[in-house]
Structures are given as structure tokens and as C-alpha cells.
Write an enzyme that holds these catalytic residues in place. Structure first.
Site, short mmCIF file in Angstrom:
data_model
loop_
_atom_site.label_atom_id
_atom_site.label_comp_id
_atom_site.label_asym_id
_atom_site.label_seq_id
_atom_site.Cartn_x
_atom_site.Cartn_y
_atom_site.Cartn_z
N SER A 140 -22.75 -38.37 -6.63
CA SER A 140 -24.07 -38.19 -5.40
C SER A 140 -24.70 -39.59 -5.45
CB SER A 140 -25.18 -37.21 -6.23
OG SER A 140 -25.87 -37.27 -5.45
N TYR A 153 -31.79 -34.42 -12.44
CA TYR A 153 -30.89 -34.21 -12.04
C TYR A 153 -30.12 -36.11 -11.65
CZ TYR A 153 -27.24 -33.52 -7.80
OH TYR A 153 -26.46 -33.76 -7.08
#
Length: 257
Positions: A140, A153
Site C-alpha cells: 500500500s 496498518y
């Protein structure tokens, strides 16, 4: 000769879109997900539309024993895996570090990091035996740059980036490609899961710009597998045109409400 791709988290989002594009291009599919009924429905649809052969592995990637047993139980005809797409992953919560739910942290680390490791480690002996293969790890932009309330995250996706680099080095002499794909904002179930079913909040994330779609990301993933054997895209970041990185967006005024 028909090739075989193994996709984790294949029941929604990037995973489902990858299943679609690889099926359309005549791959056989090993589909993994926690929800057996969704896997069965996806396999039936792909079989009807493309004639795709599918083998289903309904386990949770967080369960190390289930991962090992599932891969070990693959019939001989399904052990020649050409591409592994380590897609299973999620974000849970958008809280400041001091306010975060520790259970959310455990789920993210167990899925995004340990689950990826378990699957890659289980599949690699099959690729090593054939001296070829391509591992694609879904990272990501959050693994390139930390943003407020991203904490664990972001940490999990930084780990995916580091592990992809390490795997690439360790597997260099074995003819196995390793590609890390780092998408930006994409409109899938991602935000709905992150905000724990709060649809209004999840949808508001994309107000004022056109995000990536699951199909956009899947098409890039597929492209990385079509290059000549001596060519490997090691690391690829993709965003929509309105996004510069993990933090900066150009948003237009919303016409909603």
C-alpha cells in the site's frame, strides 16, 4: 500450456478482480478466502463465463496450520503454481495510537504480515522445485509513508515492503520473481471494513475525487505477470490521478446533499 495462479483473499476487492482478469486470460485458479460460499459462487461464475478450472482453499490465512495443511493437500495436478498473489489483508479502525483497539492491531498484523508469510512459505517449496514462479505481494502507499491515525496498518504495510525486498534477494538465484504492488485509495470493501460497517463514513472517504477501482489494480497486477522471463517489476506504486502519495489529494467540491 495453461498456467495456474493462487490468489488469497479472492472473495472480494482486488482478489476477486484478479480472479476475473486471470480467468479471462485462460489461467487455472486456486482461490483462497474465509467464506466458502463466496468462493463457491465465484468459481461457479468463472466456470460458466470462461470455462475456468478452480480449486478452492477456504481457510483463514491467519491460521498457520490451516495454511500448511491446505497447500500440502493440493493434488499433484495443482502443485505447479506459476503466480502467487498475496492479496489477503485489511485495515481495522482509524484511531490515534493511544486510543486504538489492541484486538484491531492483532488482526491486522496476523493477516497482513503473518498471513502473507505463512502462505508464501507454504507455496515456495513448490516453486523452488520447478525453479520458477512469481510472487506478488499487495502492499500500500501506507507502506511507503505514514499518515495520522494509520499507525499499525502503516506498520503492517511497511513490513510487506521490507519482506518483499528480502524475499527478492533471498530467491534471486532460484528464478523466482517477487513484485510488490502498492495501491493508493481504491474503492472496494476496504473502507467499509476499516470503519466496521459504517457505510456513510466509508463512502465519504472518496468524496471529491475518482479513486482506483479493484479492476484498475488487478489490470496492473496482471500486466506484471506478462513480461518476458528475464524482466521483473520489483516495486510498483499506483494511485489515481488525484492522489500524489499517502497524504496529498486534490479533491473537488462534492455535489452530494
Amino acid at each position: 500450456m495453461t498456467k495456474t495462479v493462487f490468489i488469497t483473499g479472492a472473495t472480494s476487492g482486488f482478489g476477486a478482480a484478479c480472479a476475473e482478469i486471470f480467468a479471462r486470460n485462460n489461467y487455472r485458479l486456486i482461490l483462497n478466502g474465509r467464506r466458502r460460499e463466496r468462493l463457491e459462487s465465484a468459481a461457479a461464475s468463472l466456470k460458466e463465463r470462461f470455462g475456468t478450472e478452480c480449486f478452492l482453499l477456504p481457510f483463514d490465512v491467519r491460521d498457520r496450520a490451516a495454511v500448511a495443511a491446505g497447500v500440502a493437500a493440493l493434488p499433484a495436478g495443482w502443485q505447479g503454481i506459476d503466480v502467487l498473489i498475496n492479496n489477503a489483508g485489511l485495515a481495522l479502525g482509524r484511531d490515534k495510537f493511544q486510543d486504538a483497539d489492541l484486538d484491531d492491531w492483532d488482526v491486522m498484523l496476523d493477516t497482513n504480515v503473518k498471513g502473507l508469510l505463512y502462505v508464501a512459505r507454504a507455496v515456495l517449496p513448490l516453486m523452488l522445485a520447478q525453479k520458477s514462479g512469481h510472487i506478488i505481494n499487495l502492499g500500500s502507499v501506507a507502506g511507503k509513508e505514514v499518515y495520522e491515525r494509520g499507525n499499525v496498518y502503516c506498520a503492517s504495510k511497511f513490513a510487506v515492503d521490507a519482506l518483499s525486498q528480502s524475499m527478492r534477494i533471498d530467491l534471486l538465484s532460484n528464478g523466482i520473481k517477487v513484485t510488490a504492488i502498492h495501491p493508493g485509495a481504491a474503492e472496494t470493501e476496504f473502507s467499509l471494513v476499516r470503519f466496521k460497517g459504517n457505510a456513510a463514513t466509508a463512502e465519504s472517504i472518496y468524496d471529491g475525487f475518482q479513486p482506483l477501482s479493484a479492476e484498475d489494480v488487478a489490470s496492473v497486477i496482471y500486466y506484471t505477470t506478462t513480461l518476458p522471463p528475464h524482466v521483473c517489476i520489483n516495486d510498483l506504486v499506483l494511485t489515481c490521478t488525484a492522489q500524489a502519495d499517502a497524504i496529498y489529494f486534490h479533491k473537488q467540491p462534492s455535489n452530494k446533499g
